[in-house]
Design an enzyme around this catalytic site. Sequence first.
Site, PDB file in Angstrom:
ATOM      1  N   THR A  14       0.817  -1.217   0.000  1.00  0.00           N
ATOM      2  CA  THR A  14       0.000   0.000   0.000  1.00  0.00           C
ATOM      3  C   THR A  14       0.843   1.257   0.000  1.00  0.00           C
ATOM      4  OG1 THR A  14      -1.848  -1.094   1.119  1.00  0.00           O
ATOM      5  CG2 THR A  14      -1.729   1.291   1.319  1.00  0.00           C
ATOM      6  N   THR A  88       0.944  -4.424   4.287  1.00  0.00           N
ATOM      7  CA  THR A  88       0.654  -4.778   5.672  1.00  0.00           C
ATOM      8  C   THR A  88      -0.038  -6.127   5.840  1.00  0.00           C
ATOM      9  OG1 THR A  88      -1.443  -3.557   5.596  1.00  0.00           O
ATOM     10  CG2 THR A  88       0.511  -2.354   6.357  1.00  0.00           C
TER      11      THR A  88
END
Length: 335
Positions: A14, A88
Amino acid sequence: MNKPKLLLLATGGTIASQPTKEGLAPGLDGEALTDMLPSAVLKRYEITVRDILRMDSSNIQPEEWQIIGRHVFASSREYDGIVITHGTDTMAYTASILSFMLQGISIPVVLTGSQLPIEHPLSDGQENLRLALAMAESGIGGVFVAFNRKIILGTRAVKTRTTGFDAFESVNWPYVAQASGGGLDCTPAALPPLRGEGCVLRDALSPRVFLMKLTPGVEPEIFDMLLQMHYRGIVIEAFGAGGLHFVRRDLVAKLQAAAAAGVSVVVCSQCLYEPSNFAVYEVGRRALEQGVIQGRDMTTEAAVTKLMWALGQTQDPEQVRRYFETSLAGEVTLE
């Protein structure tokens, strides 16, 4: 005064993502990430950037872990610390497996990422990257996760939130360090002792490990299916302190067949905090009699990756058991 010499390995995630017609996807390279940092931060370090992957972390699998581990090991004597930018969703798995593959590494290896792309005006990416760089210059050997002003031991990190900036928790273990007005405050007691003499890359893995979350009424025949599919290891998230049902649907009896077939079965708890303990209840003792390995207070991520790693090192189930009776990288409390 010489600047700390740091390596940044970019893998996507991300933090490096940009909008596309299909949604967010990794688009920025490592240089673009570091360009987003304040000039004062960049002046502090001598940073080398290397792009090794550009992937959503949901697609990072054992083959990518080996790529990352080999890059880290090959560069570990050239740099004071290494930062890995990573998505993540599977960061805790990558941090755990690197901890086992790179046991005894003498420099900091720090994984970080963000919940919003670094180009977003409210992104946590810059802050997390600054924290990772600070940990990378600390001189503290090991694998760590840097997120939301906290440093977590690689084998104790768990992602507990999907969107909140406080995305990771250190489970059953104190934080290695926290950022505060005094800088990076480290907790020496949270650092496991380095084992052995130096780091030797041990990156052989077996991806044939199945994770099963136990639910009331699950049929024992699932173990037959796993054996037919040639799985070599099973991790079971059991109830409470380690419960598995044996009335009407006898899971415990199936564990004997799995053990006889050379399959290693590790049982940990569905409860996030505190350890499993098979000595408490009758069902736990029955499971121990069938050769189940206790996960104790390990995270699921650590249990799965340690089993993949152990099965990559040996074909001997007893040696696998011995690995689980040893804390290799601070992943389990044995006392």
